[in-house]
Design a protein around this motif. Structure first.
Motif, short mmCIF file in Angstrom:
data_model
loop_
_atom_site.label_atom_id
_atom_site.label_comp_id
_atom_site.label_asym_id
_atom_site.label_seq_id
_atom_site.Cartn_x
_atom_site.Cartn_y
_atom_site.Cartn_z
N CYS A 454 26.36 -9.96 1.72
CA CYS A 454 25.35 -10.86 2.29
C CYS A 454 25.97 -12.14 2.85
CB CYS A 454 24.32 -11.23 1.24
SG CYS A 454 23.52 -9.79 0.53
N TYR A 455 27.22 -12.42 2.49
CA TYR A 455 27.86 -13.67 2.94
C TYR A 455 29.18 -13.42 3.66
CZ TYR A 455 24.40 -16.16 0.15
OH TYR A 455 23.22 -16.65 -0.34
N LYS A 456 29.44 -12.18 4.05
CA LYS A 456 30.76 -11.90 4.65
C LYS A 456 30.96 -12.67 5.94
CE LYS A 456 29.39 -7.51 6.81
NZ LYS A 456 29.64 -7.78 8.20
N ASP A 457 29.86 -13.02 6.64
CA ASP A 457 29.99 -13.77 7.90
C ASP A 457 29.65 -15.25 7.72
OD1 ASP A 457 30.59 -11.39 9.26
OD2 ASP A 457 28.47 -10.87 9.38
N LEU A 458 29.62 -15.73 6.48
CA LEU A 458 29.30 -17.14 6.24
C LEU A 458 30.36 -18.03 6.90
CD1 LEU A 458 27.62 -19.27 4.54
CD2 LEU A 458 29.39 -19.01 2.80
#
Length: 868
Positions: A454-458
């Protein structure tokens, strides 16, 4: 986004002999004393888990998924217990989003263990005690203390309780070498609870010296690769077991009366309840799904009143507004077979074992094929039973929708899950929890967070904005928002601030927002200050200033809110723009909406090719597997629309204009309410900017309309494109109720607003006042404040569906969808439900039926047909 989803291999069906080869003799004997053979789910899953490979098991309800996950683990623990090698630690964590499900598993785990222990006793084998512990929000302090002294070998919990355990020193010590993590009901985690859990899994991985095997259990779900990415996190392997169901489905769409138009209220009412009662009496136990809490109570009431001899103690209601005790009692009675029928809104969809059910009735559309399958799968919960599902429909739009959904369910076509990404409020809460756990290096913390799917592209920018907020750099102390962490820019270290950090975290943890009722008060005129009644918050957040709604049979116009009060004008002549049941309605899924659009397109082609009536009816029956009467009803509906205007479909977005008491423009955009909400708000906002006043908007799953004197549609459509949609919508929602309410939810998740502090609980009303003041302060500081940015993202991506709305606009610009216009004298057959929805609260049911009948006559007159 699709390109970034890692594809995973499908698991293979293993041989029975392989499984037999790894089972401890005790486990083997126990298993075959209970079951004749291994299920497919077990042949797919048990060996993979035994070999310590991550796996997602997707299987229909009732296909022994849970036992599949536990069989390898029980086998492993029994073999250790036999050798007296069980350590004082947690070996397996089982996390489920449902408290009730956790209780259910407790029963399903404790009993097998007891039976295995008895077997060992009979054979003179000494087994160490395998401990199972349950920790949810309902677990007593004494129980928790006991668990902290003697760790459970299998630890059953919810996502929230797991996060608390990850900041509790005693539990962290027990998690130092967790070997298995089971995430159950993963299909219900396409929300912020799921996002929250995805970081907890990474934190668990970081604590444990061993890499735990991740086992995901899900009902039928799509897209499987994305769910596997969610389960495994980034850069890890995972296999996917897609278990085909052996279960037969018997699904039909029924109408209580042959002609849904040419009828009256009395016949409709008595036929509907007559049909429901007949179906219930023909079966042993029935579950009726209604979609809303009010409808649930209504159905129970009417059945008791109309058939008093059939329903005395054997009928129950089950929905989220009822007390926990009441719900437990109903579940228990169901399991014992003491109930003939349970009527529920959506609360019995999930996998708790509710005993023997042989019929599921869906009263109205479940709005997605996955939900239809899940509900119908509650019937015949055992592996080889037949699942019997009956849709009962009362209007023509529902007739078409349910027929297409039943086709999708029969063909096992599943709509896609939506997993939120980069939620900055959840991130704030987790970073706070991590800082309480230990002092972190900032780069290591970011690297851990980015392992979550859910945060790999943060972006580092968003991450640092959250750190700045938590470190108190936004100067919001005057609004009681104090620093929660310290961040040393020199050393790059982060830690907790304040002695109360752990207490604040533990008493405010979680992602599910608190909702409450809003008091409606007259805001001007002679009745100023008088209280009208209450509406729930989710209803209020759908409203725009100037919207007209009905409460207690009278019309009111919404002016503004202060805290938990909504101020309105009374004595309104205008028509209602928003129906009272609007807040509880589930939105039609985008995939199912497209499927209906496809069906419309095929029927449109048949009409354009001038096929005869019998041929088209036969095609409908074959294509959607329906009965003759249903096919005739669909044929008549489409024939009238075709003759009167045009049939909107997958490649044709029909824009219909007619003049009533004002000008109406109707967009027949069958994309589901989430997409329609985005499109209508953007177009409405652009027109309002042009004409200098708000424009009346109505939306549902099948389209939206605008009403007003001047409606510059063409200019708005010309200006709107997929690139500027987000900016327009952000502007359009900036002063709305929906953003205010959602900001409060996000601020509570991000711990800007504390629900509990030093033993005092802050009411939802106080929270709303705090959030209103906070919002004003933040708007002065920065439009990009992370939690405000998150509230906007939540409204546009989770509540609305901006991505698919962009795709629709792009398809229009690229010519894949044609905009076609028609001018009509009165609303076309397909437009009636949309135009009428605001008036429904004022109309008695009989008037609604009369109105539809009258319009039907007008349509037939217009197209030169006699009533068929």
């Amino acid at each position: 986004m699709e390109k970034q989803i890692q594809k995973y291999p499908r698991a293979e069906l293993r041989k029975k002999e392989e499984l037999m080869g790894i089972l401890d003799p005790l486990v083997k004997e126990w298993f075959f004393s209970r079951f004749k053979e291994f299920s497919d789910a077990q042949l797919y899953g048990v060996m993979n888990i035994h070999e310590r490979k991550n796996i997602l098991i997707s299987a229909p309800t009732g296909s022994t998924k849970t036992l599949t996950a536990f069989l390898s683990i029980l086998n492993y623990l029994v073999s250790l217990a036999r050798k007296n090698e069980l350590e004082e630690k947690v070996y397996a964590i089982y996390a489920s989003p449902l408290k009730a499900l956790s209780n259910d598993i407790f029963v399903n785990l404790i009993n097998p263990l007891k039976e295995i222990e008895e077997l060992a006793g009979k054979q003179g084998i000494r087994l160490q005690k395998i401990r199972v512990g349950l920790r949810t929000g309902d677990t007593s302090v004494a129980e928790r203390a006991k668990m902290a002294k003697h760790p459970s070998h299998i630890y059953i919990t919810t996502p929230e309780s797991l996060a608390i355990s990850l900041t509790t020193k005693k539990f962290i010590e027990m998690f130092y070498s967790v070997e298995f993590v089971i995430i159950d009901e993963i299909h219900s985690l396409g929300n912020k609870r799921g996002v929250y859990l995805s970081i907890s899994l990474e934190r668990l991985e970081e604590i444990s010296k061993i890499t735990p095997v991740r086992i995901g259990l899900s009902a039928t779900i799509a897209p499987l690769d994305e769910v596997a990415n969610f389960l495994a996190g980034t850069g890890r392997q995972c296999s996917i077991a897609e278990v085909e169901t052996k279960k037969k489905m018997d699904i039909k769409v029924l109408t209580p009366i042959t002609d849904l138009i040419d009828t009256n209220q009395e016949d409709m009412h008595s036929s509907l309840y007559g049909l429901i009662d007949k179906l219930i009496q023909e079966h042993k136990t029935t579950v009726v799904f209604t979609n809303t809490r009010a409808a649930t109570e209504r159905v129970v009431n009417h059945l008791k009143e109309m058939f008093p001899e059939n329903y005395i103690e054997n009928i129950g209601a089950h929905h989220s507004s009822l007390s926990k005790e009441h719900r437990f009692e109903i579940e228990e009675k169901l399991r014992k077979g003491e109930l003939k029928v349970v009527v529920t809104s959506t609360s019995l969809e999930m996998g708790i074992d509710i005993g023997y059910i042989d019929l599921v009735i869906l009263l109205g559309s479940p709005k997605s094929s996955a939900r239809a399958l899940q509900r119908i799968g509650r019937a015949g919960h055992k592996l080889h039973d037949i699942s019997i599902g009956r849709f009962i429909v009362l209007d023509r739009d529902d007739l078409v929708e349910c027929t297409v959904l039943s086709k999708e369910a029969i063909e096992r076509k599943i709509d896609k899950i939506h997993i939120p990404k980069n939620c900055l409020d959840v991130l704030s809460q987790q970073i706070y929890g991590m800082s309480i756990q230990k002092i972190w290096d900032i780069n290591e913390m970011l690297a851990l967070i980015k392992k979550s799917y859910c945060y790999k592209d943060l972006s580092r920018e968003d991450f640092m904005a959250v750190i700045s907020y938590l470190a108190g750099e936004y100067a919001l102390e005057h609004r009681n928002v104090y620093a929660k962490i310290w961040y040393d820019k020199e050393t790059g270290q982060i830690g907790k601030k304040g002695k109360l950090a752990r207490v604040i975290y533990m008493t405010n943890i979680g992602t599910i927002p608190e909702e409450s009722f809003i008091t409606v008060v007259v805001g001007q005129g002679e009745k100023k200050g008088s209280k009208v009644g209450v509406v729930d918050e989710s209803f209020l957040e759908k409203m725009k200033i100037g919207d007209v709604f009905v409460l207690g049979g009278k019309k009111y116009q919404f002016m503004y809110t202060r805290g938990m009060k909504a101020y309105v004008r009374a004595g309104i002549k205008k028509n209602p723009t928003i129906p009272s049941w609007f807040s509880e309605m589930l939105p039609l899924s985008f995939d199912s909406a497209l499927e209906i659009g496809r069906f419309r397109k095929l029927l449109n082609e048949k009409f354009e090719m001038k096929k005869n009536k019998e041929e088209i009816i036969e095609f409908i029956k074959q294509f959607v597997y329906c009965q003759d009467s249903v096919a005739k009803g669909i044929y008549n509906y489409f024939y009238e629309q075709f003759k009167f205007a045009k049939i909107p479909n997958l490649n044709r977005l029909l824009i219909e204009s007619y003049k009533g008491e004002k000008n109406y423009v109707i967009f027949h955009s069958l994309y589901g309410r989430r997409v329609n909400d985005a499109l209508s708000r953007a177009i409405g906002y652009l027109m309002a900017q042009k004409v200098g006043r708000d424009i009346e908007i109505g939306i549902n799953d099948n389209g939206f309309y605008f009403a007003g004197e001047s409606l510059p549609i063409d200019e708005a459509l010309k200006f709107l494109n997929s690139e500027n949609l987000r900016a327009i919508l952000e502007e359009a929602i900036s002063k709305t109720e929906i953003l205010k309410r959602r900001f409060r939810h996000c601020a509570a998740r991000a711990l800007m607003i504390l629900r509990n502090y030093k033993g005092r609980r802050k009411t939802v009303g106080r929270q709303q006042v705090s959030s209103f003041l906070l919002l004003s302060a933040i708007n002065k500081i920065s439009k990009d404040f992370p939690i405000l940015k998150e509230a906007r993202r939540e409204v546009l991506e989770d509540l609305m569906d901006i991505e698919n709305a962009k795709q629709i606009i792009k398809n229009i610009k690229d010519g894949k969808i044609n905009l076609e216009r028609v001018q009509t004298k009165l609303p076309s057959p397909f437009a009636l439900n949309l135009i009428m929805q605001g008036h429904v609260d004022l109309m008695r049911i009989e008037d609604k039926i009369e109105f539809l009948k009258r319009m039907h006559q007008e349509h037939l007159k217009e197209i030169g047909e006699k009533t068929e």
